[in-house]
Design a protein around this motif. Structure first.
Motif, mmCIF file in Angstrom:
data_model
loop_
_atom_site.group_PDB
_atom_site.id
_atom_site.type_symbol
_atom_site.label_atom_id
_atom_site.label_comp_id
_atom_site.label_asym_id
_atom_site.label_seq_id
_atom_site.Cartn_x
_atom_site.Cartn_y
_atom_site.Cartn_z
ATOM 1 N N VAL A 26 39.685 35.461 47.056
ATOM 2 C CA VAL A 26 39.948 35.627 45.626
ATOM 3 C C VAL A 26 39.649 37.081 45.265
ATOM 4 N N ILE A 27 40.638 37.766 44.683
ATOM 5 C CA ILE A 27 40.498 39.179 44.322
ATOM 6 C C ILE A 27 40.677 39.309 42.814
ATOM 7 N N ASN A 28 39.686 39.928 42.153
ATOM 8 C CA ASN A 28 39.712 40.097 40.698
ATOM 9 C C ASN A 28 39.577 41.563 40.329
ATOM 10 N N GLY A 29 40.242 41.943 39.232
ATOM 11 C CA GLY A 29 40.010 43.239 38.610
ATOM 12 C C GLY A 29 40.791 44.406 39.162
ATOM 13 N N GLY A 30 41.521 44.237 40.254
ATOM 14 C CA GLY A 30 42.194 45.372 40.867
ATOM 15 C C GLY A 30 43.325 45.938 40.024
ATOM 16 N N GLU A 31 43.997 45.064 39.247
ATOM 17 C CA GLU A 31 45.127 45.537 38.469
ATOM 18 C C GLU A 31 44.725 46.442 37.313
ATOM 19 N N LYS A 32 43.428 46.482 36.972
ATOM 20 C CA LYS A 32 42.966 47.282 35.838
ATOM 21 C C LYS A 32 42.528 48.684 36.246
ATOM 22 N N ILE A 33 42.519 48.980 37.539
ATOM 23 C CA ILE A 33 42.014 50.265 38.030
ATOM 24 C C ILE A 33 43.174 51.254 38.134
ATOM 25 N N PRO A 34 43.018 52.484 37.646
ATOM 26 C CA PRO A 34 44.088 53.483 37.723
ATOM 27 C C PRO A 34 44.234 54.048 39.134
ATOM 28 N N VAL A 35 45.043 55.105 39.231
ATOM 29 C CA VAL A 35 45.264 55.764 40.521
ATOM 30 C C VAL A 35 43.959 56.378 41.027
ATOM 31 N N LEU A 36 43.675 56.201 42.343
ATOM 32 C CA LEU A 36 42.448 56.710 42.945
ATOM 33 C C LEU A 36 42.736 57.958 43.755
ATOM 34 N N LEU A 37 41.731 58.815 43.894
ATOM 35 C CA LEU A 37 41.807 60.006 44.735
ATOM 36 C C LEU A 37 40.718 59.872 45.790
ATOM 37 N N PHE A 61 30.854 34.974 59.232
ATOM 38 C CA PHE A 61 29.569 34.338 58.983
ATOM 39 C C PHE A 61 29.631 33.272 57.885
ATOM 40 N N SER A 62 30.862 32.789 57.563
ATOM 41 C CA SER A 62 31.031 31.713 56.586
ATOM 42 C C SER A 62 31.680 30.515 57.257
ATOM 43 N N ASN A 63 31.409 29.337 56.711
ATOM 44 C CA ASN A 63 31.957 28.108 57.264
ATOM 45 C C ASN A 63 33.449 27.988 56.979
ATOM 46 N N ASP A 64 34.111 27.073 57.683
ATOM 47 C CA ASP A 64 35.515 26.787 57.421
ATOM 48 C C ASP A 64 35.690 26.316 55.979
ATOM 49 N N GLY A 65 36.775 26.770 55.359
ATOM 50 C CA GLY A 65 37.070 26.371 53.992
ATOM 51 C C GLY A 65 36.337 27.169 52.933
ATOM 52 N N ALA A 66 35.581 28.180 53.334
ATOM 53 C CA ALA A 66 34.808 28.977 52.367
ATOM 54 C C ALA A 66 35.735 29.830 51.504
ATOM 55 N N VAL A 67 35.259 30.148 50.299
ATOM 56 C CA VAL A 67 35.973 31.019 49.375
ATOM 57 C C VAL A 67 35.238 32.359 49.320
ATOM 58 N N ILE A 68 35.924 33.422 49.689
ATOM 59 C CA ILE A 68 35.347 34.764 49.706
ATOM 60 C C ILE A 68 35.870 35.526 48.496
ATOM 61 N N LEU A 69 34.969 36.216 47.812
ATOM 62 C CA LEU A 69 35.313 36.911 46.571
ATOM 63 C C LEU A 69 35.284 38.423 46.788
ATOM 64 N N MET A 70 36.321 39.101 46.274
ATOM 65 C CA MET A 70 36.329 40.567 46.205
ATOM 66 C C MET A 70 36.659 40.952 44.769
ATOM 67 N N GLU A 71 35.796 41.754 44.179
ATOM 68 C CA GLU A 71 35.940 42.086 42.763
ATOM 69 C C GLU A 71 35.849 43.590 42.574
ATOM 70 N N PHE A 72 36.715 44.135 41.698
ATOM 71 C CA PHE A 72 36.736 45.571 41.406
ATOM 72 C C PHE A 72 36.376 45.784 39.938
ATOM 73 N N ARG A 73 35.439 46.718 39.708
ATOM 74 C CA ARG A 73 35.043 47.066 38.346
ATOM 75 C C ARG A 73 34.950 48.585 38.226
ATOM 76 N N LEU A 74 35.278 49.091 37.033
ATOM 77 C CA LEU A 74 35.180 50.516 36.752
ATOM 78 C C LEU A 74 34.126 50.725 35.669
ATOM 79 N N LYS A 75 33.039 51.438 36.022
ATOM 80 C CA LYS A 75 31.945 51.631 35.090
ATOM 81 C C LYS A 75 31.472 53.084 35.154
ATOM 82 N N ASP A 76 31.614 53.787 34.020
ATOM 83 C CA ASP A 76 31.157 55.189 33.918
ATOM 84 C C ASP A 76 31.724 56.039 35.045
ATOM 85 N N ASP A 77 33.060 55.978 35.239
ATOM 86 C CA ASP A 77 33.747 56.770 36.269
ATOM 87 C C ASP A 77 33.261 56.456 37.674
#
Length: 499
Positions: A377-388, A408-424
């Motif tokens: 599950v990936i959250n927040g990536g669409e809100k981030i501008p172009v990166l350098l 290191f996770s069992n079968d059927g596990a849900v892995i989370l990746m989240e992107f946030r932009l805070k103070d540059d």
């Protein structure tokens, strides 16, 4: 540790009666190589088969259309000769065709059936002694001919009734030529030409697959054999050196003798290390040869795609290409870690969109996650501008963390990746419900680049060490929040601009 070194039997028993762990680097290499061979072979097989099918269909379709037009022309001439005018109703075609001797025509071609159908799909005339109705796959092509244009297509495992009445299965190209009523302009009859392409299709696919497989497997095999021998030699030399060190500790009778033997062992260890580094440096070049071959054939197959499946095939080939590039980078990092030298984490800045990077991460991780029925599950990536930043290194870091989370996770596990932009500052969170890590292990990972413990059931070892160096090279930092049995949350903080 001291008691183990003073007792060689304990060391021997801990490594098993057959010394399997003596060759653990070689065993890991064999497993990874087998998986790579399987993936490459499957990709080449699927893509080659699809490409050759499209080529054969294209060629035989042209021949079928030509034959169909010839037969249609003969029928039209007979109609004109009988009526003196081309305005005769096309419903008379079946009776005219029945008077035409087509045995010689069929005997000199690969056509196994001629049929004339009513617009509703019912059979009006057939060259076969045991005619059959339209199969579902044939109906899809037949419907296209009702629009007034010639329709054609490939039908796999079609049941064909020959001129003798015997039925058999074959791969056929079905071509349908419509007859239009001269007055109303509507399709009144449809001429169907069935051409057997089983032999042609099989021969073409086998030849193409054989040529691609022979060159690819040969290149892979040479590189694989060289590296396998090198890895086995390195494992044996390392093991022998460790036995010498244990024997030295056990037989030390005096400080002077111990000091002399220790110096000797150190010199031998240094020599072995230098020899191994030299061998691996040489092999690294040879290992790139099969990878280069994979990339080259992937590019060739990508350029030669056509037909309805070309976009899907090219997407799969792009994944093979990216995986090969990623494997090459991992090999280079492994060689540098083996020499105890810093991994090259020089930052090459370039602008890129985070959304595209996220899509590549998702595509690359999909096979690994699917093998354990895990989801990402990936959250927040669409809100981030172009990166350098260094796109390749950031991608490598994310893949390292996600691979560890899956491992290191069992079968059927849900892995989370989240992107946030805070103070540059770009914050990237990777969280999993896996086995977690102790505080001691977290400290070891964060403080040491070489925090690699192959016997550990927790922690993230080599991949985490490389990721840590990449993050720090970007001017960022990495942190861990974990407890044993409670999963792990790893956070990366990266400045949006690099000075």
């Amino acid at each position: 540790m001291q008691s183990t070194q003073n007792n060689p039997m304990k060391l021997e028993n801990s490594y098993g009666p057959f010394g399997i762990r003596k060759y653990r680097l070689a065993m890991v290499f064999l497993i990874v190589s087998a998986l790579i061979f399987t993936a490459v072979a499957a990709a080449i097989n699927i893509t080659t088969t699809a490409s050759e099918e499209e080529q054969v269909v294209s060629i035989t379709t042209a021949e079928s259309i030509k034959d169909a037009r010839t037969i249609a022309g003969i029928v039209t001439e007979l109609l004109d000769s009988e009526s003196g005018s081309s305005s005769m109703a096309s419903t008379q075609v079946p009776s005219v065709v029945s008077s035409v001797d087509i045995t010689q025509f069929l005997a000199n071609s690969e056509i196994v059936g001629l049929n004339i159908f009513q617009p509703d799909g019912s059979l009006a005339w057939s060259s076969s002694l045991a005619p059959t109705e339209l199969a579902p796959a044939q109906k899809e092509i037949f419907v296209n001919a009702l629009t007034g244009s010639i329709a054609t297509g490939l039908v796999k495992d079609s049941v064909v009734s020959g001129s003798t009445g015997a039925s058999f299965e074959a791969d056929t190209v079905e071509t349908y030529v419509p007859f239009t009523d001269s007055e109303s302009g509507e399709v009144s009859l449809v001429l169907g030409v069935t051409r057997d392409v089983t032999s042609i299709l099989s021969t073409s696919i086998d030849q193409s697959r054989s040529a691609v497989f022979e060159s690819t497997i040969m290149s892979l095999g040479v590189g694989f054999l060289i590296l396998l021998i090198t890895v086995f030699l390195a494992d044996i030399r390392m093991w022998k050196q460790r036995e010498l060190a244990v024997e030295y500790e056990r037989d030390s009778a005096s400080a002077e003798l111990s000091f002399a033997k220790l110096n000797l062992a150190n010199r031998e260890l240094q020599q072995v290390t230098e020899e191994r580094e030299k061998i691996l440096s040489t092999v690294s070049h040879e290992l790139k040869t099969p990878l280069t071959s994979i990339v080259a054939f992937t590019d060739i197959l990508s350029r030669n795609q056509s037909g309805e499946e070309k976009d899907r095939n090219r997407k799969h080939l792009q994944i093979v290409r990216r995986s090969s590039d990623h494997l090459l980078a991992l090999i280079n990092d492994l060689l540098k870690f083996n020499r105890m030298s810093p991994v090259d984490t020089a930052v090459v800045e370039a602008e890129f969109e985070l959304v595209g990077l996220i899509d590549e991460v998702r595509e690359t991780m999909e096979p690994l996650l699917a093998s354990k029925q895990q989801s990402l599950v990936i959250n927040g990536g669409e809100k981030i501008p172009v990166l350098l930043m260094d796109r390749r290194r950031i991608l490598q870091s994310l893949l390292n963390l996600l691979s560890n989370s899956s491992k290191f996770s069992n079968d059927g596990a849900v892995i989370l990746m989240e992107f946030r932009l805070k103070d540059d500052v770009l914050q990237i969170l990777v969280a999993d419900p896996g086995i977690g890590m102790s505080e001691e292990r977290q400290v070891e990972l964060l403080q040491s680049r070489m925090a690699v413990d192959p016997d550990s059931d927790s922690g993230h070892g080599l991949g985490f060490g490389i990721t840590k160096e990449i993050v720090e090279a970007h001017g960022g930092r990495i942190s861990i929040d974990s407890e044993v049995g409670q999963g792990a949350r790893i956070t990366i903080e990266l400045p949006m601009m690099i000075g």
